[in-house]
Design a protein around this motif. Sequence first.
Motif, PDB file in Angstrom:
ATOM      1  N   LYS A  64      52.410 -11.848  28.449  1.00 12.04           N
ATOM      2  CA  LYS A  64      51.323 -11.138  29.108  1.00 12.04           C
ATOM      3  C   LYS A  64      50.932 -11.924  30.351  1.00 12.04           C
ATOM      4  O   LYS A  64      51.179 -13.130  30.439  1.00 12.04           O
ATOM      5  CB  LYS A  64      50.121 -11.014  28.172  1.00 12.04           C
ATOM      6  CG  LYS A  64      50.368 -10.133  26.962  1.00 12.04           C
ATOM      7  CD  LYS A  64      49.109 -10.041  26.109  1.00 12.04           C
ATOM      8  CE  LYS A  64      49.318  -9.155  24.891  1.00 12.04           C
ATOM      9  NZ  LYS A  64      48.090  -9.081  24.054  1.00 12.04           N
ATOM     10  N   GLN A  65      50.302 -11.252  31.283  1.00  9.38           N
ATOM     11  CA  GLN A  65      49.890 -11.927  32.514  1.00  9.38           C
ATOM     12  C   GLN A  65      48.905 -13.040  32.181  1.00  9.38           C
ATOM     13  O   GLN A  65      47.888 -12.831  31.534  1.00  9.38           O
ATOM     14  CB  GLN A  65      49.241 -10.927  33.476  1.00  9.38           C
ATOM     15  CG  GLN A  65      48.988 -11.506  34.869  1.00  9.38           C
ATOM     16  CD  GLN A  65      48.519 -10.435  35.829  1.00  9.38           C
ATOM     17  OE1 GLN A  65      48.236  -9.308  35.442  1.00  9.38           O
ATOM     18  NE2 GLN A  65      48.446 -10.790  37.104  1.00  9.38           N
ATOM     19  N   GLY A  66      49.254 -14.262  32.582  1.00  8.95           N
ATOM     20  CA  GLY A  66      48.389 -15.407  32.362  1.00  8.95           C
ATOM     21  C   GLY A  66      48.450 -15.977  30.966  1.00  8.95           C
ATOM     22  O   GLY A  66      47.614 -16.798  30.598  1.00  8.95           O
ATOM     23  N   SER A  67      49.436 -15.560  30.161  1.00  7.50           N
ATOM     24  CA  SER A  67      49.546 -16.080  28.797  1.00  7.50           C
ATOM     25  C   SER A  67      50.936 -16.669  28.575  1.00  7.50           C
ATOM     26  O   SER A  67      51.847 -16.490  29.376  1.00  7.50           O
ATOM     27  CB  SER A  67      49.276 -14.983  27.767  1.00  7.50           C
ATOM     28  OG  SER A  67      50.302 -14.008  27.815  1.00  7.50           O
ATOM     29  N   THR A 136      55.183  -7.671  29.693  1.00  2.00           N
ATOM     30  CA  THR A 136      56.484  -7.808  30.340  1.00  2.00           C
ATOM     31  C   THR A 136      57.503  -8.321  29.344  1.00  2.00           C
ATOM     32  O   THR A 136      57.381  -9.437  28.830  1.00  2.00           O
ATOM     33  CB  THR A 136      56.402  -8.782  31.529  1.00  2.00           C
ATOM     34  OG1 THR A 136      55.456  -8.293  32.484  1.00  2.00           O
ATOM     35  CG2 THR A 136      57.773  -8.928  32.190  1.00  2.00           C
ATOM     36  N   THR A 137      58.486  -7.502  29.029  1.00  2.00           N
ATOM     37  CA  THR A 137      59.529  -7.890  28.083  1.00  2.00           C
ATOM     38  C   THR A 137      60.559  -8.766  28.791  1.00  2.00           C
ATOM     39  O   THR A 137      61.129  -8.377  29.813  1.00  2.00           O
ATOM     40  CB  THR A 137      60.220  -6.650  27.496  1.00  2.00           C
ATOM     41  OG1 THR A 137      59.243  -5.845  26.819  1.00  2.00           O
ATOM     42  CG2 THR A 137      61.304  -7.051  26.520  1.00  2.00           C
TER      43      THR A 137
END
Length: 219
Positions: A64-67, A136-137
């Motif tokens: 994930k964005q930022g993870s 995002t895969t």
Amino acid sequence: MASPSTIGELQKFQQQVAQEMGSGSWREYVQVVGQVTASQPLLSEVKRIPCVYYKTIISREYEKQGSDRSSEIIGRHEQSTLFFLRDHQGEIEVNPVGAEIEAVQVLDELRPVDKPHSLAFSLGVLSLNWRFGSNTTLGYRYQEWVLPLGQPISVVGMASDQGGVLRLQKPQNRGQKFIISLSFEDPLIQQYKQQKRKMTYDSLSAARCGVCGLVLALF
């Protein structure tokens, strides 16, 4: 504790019990080693390897964005079939239902994707078409384990001639485990060998004491 046995010993003992008490009455908790064989093996889901058991897992690796990077299992298929365990004395049927099975990993591959937000795949009886929103895969990891033909294994379970067929299967006693292992030298065999060595040493010690007593008596 399971009694380490050869297939020949089980066949001989089962025949003796059948003559005295009738077929279908014999049960014994044993450990047997040999090689996997089957006339109608399975084919593993991805690698298509002839085997008697396989497990296939597909995981999605994403971020994930930022993870940080994460993963989740999105597909799993496991199957086994009746097979035979063979040693130099013969063979015995094995019903693997209910067993803890140790298998050989034959696949661990991360496959990249063209569409990072969706997936369509078929695995055994499972068919999926998923969309993952904003995640995002990064790829899909394919893993597979098999119990292939010719594999040396150790089976701990109940030997039975129920129905007139000699086989290894899940024990009826809840305290007894049913294990199919890739290892020959597992703790049960080690313990058996230790006990056997101890009995041999005790017998030798007793024999020495008897000889010493006899010598003293003569003098």
